[in-house]
Design a protein around this motif. Structure first.
Motif, PDB file in Angstrom:
ATOM      1  N   LEU A 155      27.008   4.730   3.940  1.00 40.27           N
ATOM      2  CA  LEU A 155      27.728   3.478   3.678  1.00 40.27           C
ATOM      3  C   LEU A 155      28.174   2.846   4.989  1.00 40.27           C
ATOM      4  N   SER A 156      28.691   3.678   5.913  1.00 37.46           N
ATOM      5  CA  SER A 156      29.121   3.166   7.214  1.00 37.46           C
ATOM      6  C   SER A 156      27.940   2.593   7.992  1.00 37.46           C
ATOM      7  N   LYS A 157      26.786   3.303   7.949  1.00 36.32           N
ATOM      8  CA  LYS A 157      25.596   2.823   8.650  1.00 36.32           C
ATOM      9  C   LYS A 157      25.075   1.523   8.039  1.00 36.32           C
ATOM     10  N   LEU A 158      25.162   1.408   6.697  1.00 40.61           N
ATOM     11  CA  LEU A 158      24.718   0.183   6.041  1.00 40.61           C
ATOM     12  C   LEU A 158      25.525  -1.021   6.524  1.00 40.61           C
ATOM     13  N   GLU A 159      26.821  -0.824   6.643  1.00 34.00           N
ATOM     14  CA  GLU A 159      27.688  -1.921   7.072  1.00 34.00           C
ATOM     15  C   GLU A 159      27.359  -2.376   8.489  1.00 34.00           C
ATOM     16  N   GLN A 160      26.844  -1.451   9.319  1.00 34.31           N
ATOM     17  CA  GLN A 160      26.502  -1.799  10.703  1.00 34.31           C
ATOM     18  C   GLN A 160      25.012  -2.102  10.887  1.00 34.31           C
ATOM     19  N   GLY A 161      24.223  -1.952   9.814  1.00 38.66           N
ATOM     20  CA  GLY A 161      22.794  -2.208   9.898  1.00 38.66           C
ATOM     21  C   GLY A 161      22.020  -1.148  10.641  1.00 38.66           C
ATOM     22  N   PHE A 162      22.528   0.108  10.666  1.00 40.97           N
ATOM     23  CA  PHE A 162      21.895   1.175  11.438  1.00 40.97           C
ATOM     24  C   PHE A 162      21.147   2.186  10.569  1.00 40.97           C
ATOM     25  N   LEU A 163      21.148   1.997   9.241  1.00 39.80           N
ATOM     26  CA  LEU A 163      20.488   2.970   8.377  1.00 39.80           C
ATOM     27  C   LEU A 163      18.978   2.883   8.584  1.00 39.80           C
ATOM     28  N   SER A 164      18.311   4.034   8.814  1.00 37.65           N
ATOM     29  CA  SER A 164      16.881   4.014   9.128  1.00 37.65           C
ATOM     30  C   SER A 164      16.160   5.110   8.359  1.00 37.65           C
ATOM     31  N   ILE A 165      14.828   5.051   8.383  1.00 43.69           N
ATOM     32  CA  ILE A 165      13.967   6.013   7.707  1.00 43.69           C
ATOM     33  C   ILE A 165      13.189   6.802   8.749  1.00 43.69           C
ATOM     34  N   ASP A 166      13.100   8.132   8.558  1.00 43.83           N
ATOM     35  CA  ASP A 166      12.393   9.008   9.491  1.00 43.83           C
ATOM     36  C   ASP A 166      11.128   9.516   8.804  1.00 43.83           C
ATOM     37  N   THR A 167       9.973   9.181   9.344  1.00 43.18           N
ATOM     38  CA  THR A 167       8.698   9.585   8.749  1.00 43.18           C
ATOM     39  C   THR A 167       8.212  10.881   9.383  1.00 43.18           C
ATOM     40  N   HIS A 168       7.917  11.879   8.517  1.00 41.32           N
ATOM     41  CA  HIS A 168       7.392  13.155   8.973  1.00 41.32           C
ATOM     42  C   HIS A 168       6.573  13.780   7.849  1.00 41.32           C
ATOM     43  N   LEU A 220       0.707  17.172   0.065  1.00 42.38           N
ATOM     44  CA  LEU A 220       1.063  17.069   1.484  1.00 42.38           C
ATOM     45  C   LEU A 220       1.067  15.594   1.889  1.00 42.38           C
ATOM     46  N   VAL A 221       2.246  15.062   2.218  1.00 44.40           N
ATOM     47  CA  VAL A 221       2.391  13.629   2.490  1.00 44.40           C
ATOM     48  C   VAL A 221       3.253  13.423   3.730  1.00 44.40           C
ATOM     49  N   LYS A 222       3.324  12.147   4.145  1.00 40.24           N
ATOM     50  CA  LYS A 222       4.201  11.772   5.244  1.00 40.24           C
ATOM     51  C   LYS A 222       5.212  10.745   4.729  1.00 40.24           C
ATOM     52  N   GLY A 223       6.481  10.990   5.029  1.00 40.68           N
ATOM     53  CA  GLY A 223       7.569  10.117   4.608  1.00 40.68           C
ATOM     54  C   GLY A 223       8.883  10.734   5.021  1.00 40.68           C
ATOM     55  N   ASP A 224       9.989  10.257   4.440  1.00 36.57           N
ATOM     56  CA  ASP A 224      11.310  10.795   4.759  1.00 36.57           C
ATOM     57  C   ASP A 224      11.748  11.709   3.624  1.00 36.57           C
ATOM     58  N   MET A 250      12.393   2.087   2.210  1.00 32.66           N
ATOM     59  CA  MET A 250      11.082   2.748   2.186  1.00 32.66           C
ATOM     60  C   MET A 250      10.024   1.851   1.534  1.00 32.66           C
ATOM     61  N   ASN A 251      10.342   0.521   1.423  1.00 30.47           N
ATOM     62  CA  ASN A 251       9.402  -0.469   0.870  1.00 30.47           C
ATOM     63  C   ASN A 251       9.052  -0.181  -0.591  1.00 30.47           C
ATOM     64  N   GLY A 252      10.034   0.313  -1.331  1.00 22.41           N
ATOM     65  CA  GLY A 252       9.828   0.587  -2.740  1.00 22.41           C
ATOM     66  C   GLY A 252      10.786  -0.194  -3.605  1.00 22.41           C
ATOM     67  N   ASN A 253      10.836   0.130  -4.888  1.00 20.56           N
ATOM     68  CA  ASN A 253      11.761  -0.523  -5.811  1.00 20.56           C
ATOM     69  C   ASN A 253      12.237   0.481  -6.841  1.00 20.56           C
ATOM     70  N   ILE A 254      13.411   0.201  -7.426  1.00 25.17           N
ATOM     71  CA  ILE A 254      14.012   1.089  -8.421  1.00 25.17           C
ATOM     72  C   ILE A 254      14.408   0.277  -9.638  1.00 25.17           C
ATOM     73  N   ALA A 255      14.230   0.848 -10.835  1.00 22.84           N
ATOM     74  CA  ALA A 255      14.563   0.166 -12.082  1.00 22.84           C
ATOM     75  C   ALA A 255      15.181   1.171 -13.042  1.00 22.84           C
ATOM     76  N   VAL A 256      15.922   0.657 -14.028  1.00 22.97           N
ATOM     77  CA  VAL A 256      16.571   1.522 -14.997  1.00 22.97           C
ATOM     78  C   VAL A 256      16.434   0.925 -16.392  1.00 22.97           C
ATOM     79  N   LYS A 257      16.185   1.788 -17.356  1.00 23.60           N
ATOM     80  CA  LYS A 257      16.192   1.426 -18.766  1.00 23.60           C
ATOM     81  C   LYS A 257      17.163   2.373 -19.468  1.00 23.60           C
ATOM     82  N   SER A 258      17.978   1.828 -20.377  1.00 21.57           N
ATOM     83  CA  SER A 258      18.963   2.680 -21.048  1.00 21.57           C
ATOM     84  C   SER A 258      19.307   2.108 -22.415  1.00 21.57           C
ATOM     85  N   THR A 259      19.553   3.007 -23.359  1.00 18.94           N
ATOM     86  CA  THR A 259      20.002   2.627 -24.699  1.00 18.94           C
ATOM     87  C   THR A 259      21.266   3.406 -25.012  1.00 18.94           C
ATOM     88  N   LEU A 260      22.315   2.699 -25.390  1.00 25.55           N
ATOM     89  CA  LEU A 260      23.599   3.342 -25.657  1.00 25.55           C
ATOM     90  C   LEU A 260      23.448   4.374 -26.768  1.00 25.55           C
TER      91      LEU A 260
END
Length: 780
Positions: free
Chosen positions: A474-487, A524-528, A615-625
């Motif tokens: 959260l602190s990094k987001l506020e400063q724009g320092f959040l990053s992704i490490d690919t390995h 076997l993939v490369k990503g964070d 990570m150039n992706g997207n997230i979605a949610v579906k829910s029924t009470l």
């Protein structure tokens, strides 16, 4: 006694429990006892002699005696060095084997003036060229309420006996480390926010239990003060017993207002101080006798603490159900210990486990409450900022004053971020000790119940680390320092690690949890991998939090041979459309009920959405009470081209470990111990250093294949040592891979590590797998 067919002999040791010959108020000659035809009593070991009846009378606690046991050992133990371990007990003793003194603790004597008690376990060496051992123990006690051999005596090969000692020492160190970290953390929190008295009381309670742990079981404190005063050690042990119940009552009463509250707290502390002053005045025998009546005070105060938790539930104070459960577990273990003290049952003491469980649970509750307070403070800060901005537009003459206020606020935010970074470093360093000790303890031979305790510690440790990462992100987001490490990483290994954690959460519930990976998904993939694990942990934690029965599932599929699709589905309570629309807002709680399982920091989903987008992706949610929820996120990962070669390379690299010469540099001795334990079963030669010029000398005199080195150390830090090591390498035309081992996870230090010339870095806390993976990466 014959131990030829003892079922435990497969572990290469035997417990010499059972019936021994017993000579009351006699000090028999060890060389003549086996030939002596005099009458003797029979006594069971381990047990105290307090309840032993001789000539129609109970012996009581004070006096002296001779114990005798003839042991027939296995044939393959002959002509070998054996060890005899006596767990600590109250009195003083001399232990003879075949007439020779093997070990002694304290000073055995036939009267109070010549006898001196010492609480300490001991190990003696034996060499026998026959299959018969005549074991004689002279035991005396004039200073404690319990007399006799009240703890186990083990006989066996050195490896097995040392293993028993090491396991118990690691268990003690683990408990001490947990209590120290929690105590220190909440003490610093109180210094920062001294209006919250609960943090101070909780810190002091942990400190008292820590002090008690130092003088129990393996008697770690006595290693540093072997000739310490017996009464002083007894006072240290009993002071925790006197004050811990009063501190617990004070702690549980803080969030509640009720009649006579202050008088009850004062009365509890008065009782504790009274007992402590009494203990200062009287002799050690009288001190030890206080436990016989104080145990009932402990029981009453424990029941009172449960009553306070019930009252907190009726007043709808958050997390009171969880607090009640932890106190109930502690109460059960206290009752068990009371039965042990009264010699109703013969099992090891359990209260320490119950109290540590209660402490850890209360620590998590306090951490969540502090997080909620932080959220409220953040909300108020945002409202104040908005108010100032509107005020600036309406009143031009207040512009200078408003700008000054904004500048002060920015300094406050920076101070907060600096505080978070420093606290992260200070927390991660001891967390490395906790997680490392837990991993070592988990690999040792434990009872199923102890395995479960370790699993609980691992889950709590993972939860605490995830909360810490969310706050820092959260602190990094506020400063724009959040990053992704690919390995490069194996995605099935990542999911297996999550499976170990969440399968445990299904125990004792109506829930099932399963993970499914489609056949066409490359492993076997490369990503964070760390960020993916963080997202899945948050989603699965929410699924379990809001699902009482049914199923939680995690599935992975491949879309267009590029997008990896993760689906977390549950049969929980579900959500309305309105709540789904606000779900990814920071600090938003989808359910505002006071039930324990529906609370959280409100950061997990907001951080997860940002990580997916990074990570150039997207997230979605579906829910029924009332039916359930389904979270789906897609991210692109690079399919590794080295998959075919992976197994052969891994095998080849691991074979090289047996010939590696490794140097580990860290100023924290516990970290050195943990990494050494991780490596010693695989790596052939390991050298340890606390840093400074000692590390320079070691590096200069040896050719190491790889170096694992801490960054923040006194005298010479990691960067300074790296420069010296590189100069030495240059002089002898050699390049040694050097890995940084750091508790600071800020981007600034990571960049500084890379620019300095390290071959890689590991952030604390670290697991055995992390170390081996990094070694393979660097050596490859």
């Amino acid at each position: 006694m014959s131990i030829q067919n003892d079922p435990i002999i497969k572990n290469e040791f035997a417990n010499l429990k059972g019936e021994w010959k017993f000579f009351w108020n006699e000090s028999k000659n060890p060389n003549q006892l086996q030939n002596l035809e005099s009458e003797s009593e029979i006594i069971v070991v381990p047990s105290s002699w307090n309840q032993k009846m001789i000539h129609g009378k109970k012996l009581g606690s004070t006096g002296y005696a001779t114990y005798y046991l003839q042991v027939k050992i296995p044939e393959d133990w002959k002509n070998k060095v054996l060890l005899l371990r006596a767990d600590y007990h109250a009195g003083a003793y001399e232990l003879f084997v075949n007439g020779l003194l093997s070990q002694s603790v304290g000073m055995f004597g036939t009267k109070k003036e010549t006898s001196k008690n010492v609480h300490a376990p001991s190990i003696g060496y034996i060499y026998s060229n026959s299959d018969i051992l005549n074991i004689v123990i002279h035991e005396s006690n004039f200073e404690h309420r319990v007399g006799g051999i009240g703890r186990e005596i083990y006989l066996g090969l050195p490896k097995a006996i040392n293993s028993i000692s090491n396991e118990r020492r690691i268990s003690d160190l683990f408990s001490i480390s947990v209590l120290f970290i929690i105590s220190l953390y909440y003490f610093f929190y109180f210094l920062i926010r001294n209006s919250d008295k609960s943090s101070l009381i909780f810190s002091i309670l942990c400190l008292f239990l820590l002090i008690r742990a130092l003088v129990q079981n393996e008697q770690i404190l006595r290693e540093y003060f072997p000739n310490g005063n017996y009464k002083l050690f007894l006072l240290i042990e009993y002071s925790a017993m006197y004050f811990a119940p009063s501190l617990a009552i004070h702690f549980f009463s803080l969030p509640i207002e009720f009649r006579f509250k202050n008088k009850i707290i004062i009365s509890c502390y008065t009782i504790s101080i009274g007992y402590f002053v009494y203990a200062l005045i009287v002799d050690t025998l009288s001190i030890s006798n206080t436990v016989l009546h104080f145990q009932y005070i402990v029981l009453i105060l424990s029941l009172s603490a449960i009553g306070l938790n019930v009252l907190a539930i009726t007043k709808k104070i958050k997390h009171s159900w969880l607090s009640l459960g932890s106190m109930f577990v502690a109460l059960v273990t206290i009752i068990i210990d009371m039965l042990i003290i009264q010699e109703k049952i013969q099992i090891p003491f359990t209260a320490s486990y119950g109290l540590i469980f209660m402490i850890f649970t209360q620590g998590i509750i306090l951490a969540v409450r502090h997080s909620e307070a932080f959220s409220t403070n953040e909300q108020l800060t945002n409202e104040l900022t908005l108010f100032n901005e509107n005020l600036e537009n309406k009143v031009n003459e207040r512009t200078i004053e408003l700008n000054s206020a904004i500048e002060r606020m920015e300094k406050s935010v920076k101070a907060r971020n600096d505080f978070l970074a420093n606290m992260s470093h200070e927390i991660r360093t001891p967390m490395n000790i906790i997680s490392g000790m837990a991993e070592l303890l988990d690999e040792s031979e434990l009872k199923p119940e102890q395995k479960e305790y370790v699993s609980i510690f691992n889950i709590a440790n993972k939860t605490l680390l995830n909360v810490l990462n969310d706050v820092l992100d959260l602190s990094k987001l506020e400063q724009g320092f959040l990053s992704i490490d690919t390995h490069e990483f194996r995605i099935d290994h990542l999911l297996n690690d999550l499976n170990k954690i969440f399968q445990f959460k299904t125990k004792g519930t109506l829930l099932t949890f399963n993970i499914q990976i489609e056949k066409d998904v490359p492993l076997l993939v490369k990503g964070d991998s760390n960020r993916i694990s963080q997202i899945l942990f948050n989603l699965l934690s929410n699924a379990f939090k809001f699902t009482n029965d049914g199923q939680v599932s995690l599935s992975l599929s491949l879309e267009n041979n590029q997008y990896f699709v993760f689906t977390v589905k549950d049969t929980g309570i579900g959500m309305t459309e309105e709540k789904i629309n606000n779900l990814f807002i920071r600090f938003y709680q989808a359910h505002e009920s006071n039930q324990i399982f529906q609370r959280g920091t409100g950061l997990g989903l907001a951080i997860s959405k940002k990580l997916v987008e990074l990570m150039n992706g997207n997230i979605a949610v579906k829910s029924t009470l009332g039916i359930g929820s389904e979270f789906v996120f897609k991210i692109p990962l690079i399919i590794s081209t080295s998959a075919i070669l992976e197994n052969s390379q891994l095998k080849q690299t691991k074979e090289q470990f047996h010939n590696l010469k490794v140097l580990i540099v860290d100023d924290v001795q516990e970290n050195l111990l943990i990494v050494k334990k991780f490596l010693e079963k695989v790596a052939f030669r390991i050298s340890l250093s606390s840093g400074g010029y000692e590390a320079v000398t070691l590096f200069d005199e040896n050719l190491f294949d790889i170096v694992l080195m801490d960054i923040q150390m006194p005298t010479l830090n990691g960067f300074e040592l790296l420069k010296i090591f590189r100069k030495i390498d240059a002089d002898r035309f050699k390049f040694t891979p050097i890995i940084a081992f750091t508790a600071n996870v800020t981007l600034e230090e990571q960049r500084e590590i890379e620019e300095a010339g390290f071959n890689g870095f590991l952030s604390k806390p670290v697991s055995k797998k992390d170390i081996f993976d990094k070694f393979i990466e660097v050596l490859r």
